[in-house]
Design a protein around this motif. Structure first.
Motif, short mmCIF file in Angstrom:
data_model
loop_
_atom_site.label_atom_id
_atom_site.label_comp_id
_atom_site.label_asym_id
_atom_site.label_seq_id
_atom_site.Cartn_x
_atom_site.Cartn_y
_atom_site.Cartn_z
N VAL A 1 -23.59 -0.47 -18.86
CA VAL A 1 -22.46 -0.49 -19.79
C VAL A 1 -22.11 -1.93 -20.14
CG1 VAL A 1 -19.95 -0.11 -19.79
CG2 VAL A 1 -21.50 1.76 -19.15
N LEU A 2 -22.06 -2.78 -19.11
CA LEU A 2 -21.70 -4.18 -19.36
C LEU A 2 -22.69 -4.86 -20.31
CD1 LEU A 2 -19.71 -6.47 -18.55
CD2 LEU A 2 -21.37 -7.13 -16.81
N ASP A 3 -23.97 -4.65 -20.07
CA ASP A 3 -24.98 -5.28 -20.93
C ASP A 3 -24.94 -4.74 -22.35
OD1 ASP A 3 -25.82 -6.97 -18.96
OD2 ASP A 3 -27.52 -5.74 -18.33
N ASN A 4 -24.64 -3.46 -22.50
CA ASN A 4 -24.48 -2.88 -23.83
C ASN A 4 -23.38 -3.60 -24.62
OD1 ASN A 4 -25.83 -0.26 -24.93
ND2 ASN A 4 -25.77 0.04 -22.71
N VAL A 5 -22.26 -3.83 -23.94
CA VAL A 5 -21.13 -4.44 -24.64
C VAL A 5 -21.35 -5.94 -24.81
CG1 VAL A 5 -18.61 -4.75 -24.59
CG2 VAL A 5 -19.61 -2.60 -23.81
#
Ligand SMILES: Nc1ncnc2c1ncn2[C@@H]1O[C@H](COP(=O)(O)OP(=O)(O)O)[C@@H](O)[C@H]1O
Ligand SMILES: [Mg+2]
Length: 247
Positions: free
Chosen positions: A95-99
């Motif tokens: 999720v963090l890398d997506n954002v």
């Protein structure tokens, strides 16, 4: 401020938009409603250059963006983010890398700084706790929140949500409504929300515009909609299957 001025758009013989004029004031949340196939998605796609009108103009913050080139649209898309109904997150990334991705790609920030800013956006949608998880492990409502966080990375002044609560269970839908409302209150964002979720419409909207047979049938406050004697409007508001509107 967002202005659509006398927009016409056809696909082959199908005249979908037949002179749509609509203004969204700074800081307002406008809900765009109408039956399926009425042209809601078609209209909002004009704002980010995904569609061009046959005639008419689109003005964003005083600037006519109708006929910008693809390259000229690039900064407009940073200013005006769109959250699609089926927002696609990369399932192989956390999720963090997506954002964090838009920060790395558009702002060319290093991983640590991109992650720090991504966490701030996740906090805005109350999703920091899921930063290390993968999108595929989250429910639809939580994935939607992450998609919204990602749309907010470039600090857009305008956000277009195309059916943000469709397909969500009532609790997840209410959370997304709450999120849209707090975005408006906390960041002053101007938003267009395409929806036919009556509960969302009446809890969040500052204004509602209904599109019907290619025209704006009514543009007003939720109260104007509740009081309207127009059979098309009242059929929609009361969710009746009978009436002039073809559903
Ligand atoms: N790219 C396209 N090519 C041809 N027809 C399209 C295209 N996009 C939308 N349409 C047609 O335009 C009408 C309005 O579509 P849309 O805006 O997606 O409806 P909705 O109000 O449900 O979002 C529909 O009849 C749809 O089939
Ligand atoms: Mg649509």
């Amino acid at each position: 401020m967002i202005e659509f001025i006398d927009i016409h758009k056809s696909f082959g013989p199908k005249h979908v938009l037949r002179g749509v004029s609509l203004t969204v004031e700074q800081g307002q949340v406008l809900y765009l409603v109408g039956s399926s196939g009425a042209g809601k998605s078609v209209l909002v796609k004009h704002l980010v250059g995904l569609l061009r009108p046959d005639s008419g103009r689109i003005v964003l913050d005083g600037r006519d963006i109708t006929w910008l080139s693809e390259a000229e649209f690039y900064p407009v898309r940073k200013k005006c983010a769109m959250v699609f109904q089926n927002s696609t997150l990369f399932d192989s990334m956390t999720v963090l890398d997506n954002v964090a991705l838009p920060y790395r790609k558009h702002h060319r920030l290093d991983r640590a700084e991109a992650s720090r800013r991504a966490l701030e956006k996740l906090a805005l949608v109350d999703m920091e706790h899921a930063a290390r998880r993968f999108p595929g492990d989250l429910g639809d409502g939580l994935r939607k929140r992450v998609a919204i966080a990602r749309a907010l990375t470039l600090d857009p002044e305008f956000v277009i949500f195309d059916e943000p609560t469709t397909g969500l269970d009532p609790v997840a839908a209410a959370n997304v409504d709450q999120l849209i409302r707090s975005l408006r209150n906390d960041t002053g964002v101007t938003a267009i929300v395409v929806s036919h979720d009556l509960r969302s419409i009446f809890t969040v909207a500052d204004r509602i515009a209904m599109i019907y047979e290619g025209h704006i049938r009514l543009d007003g406050t939720p109260e104007d909609f509740r009081r309207s004697a127009d059979p098309v409007v009242s059929q929609f508001i009361h969710g009746r299957p009978d009436g002039p509107m073809k559903i």
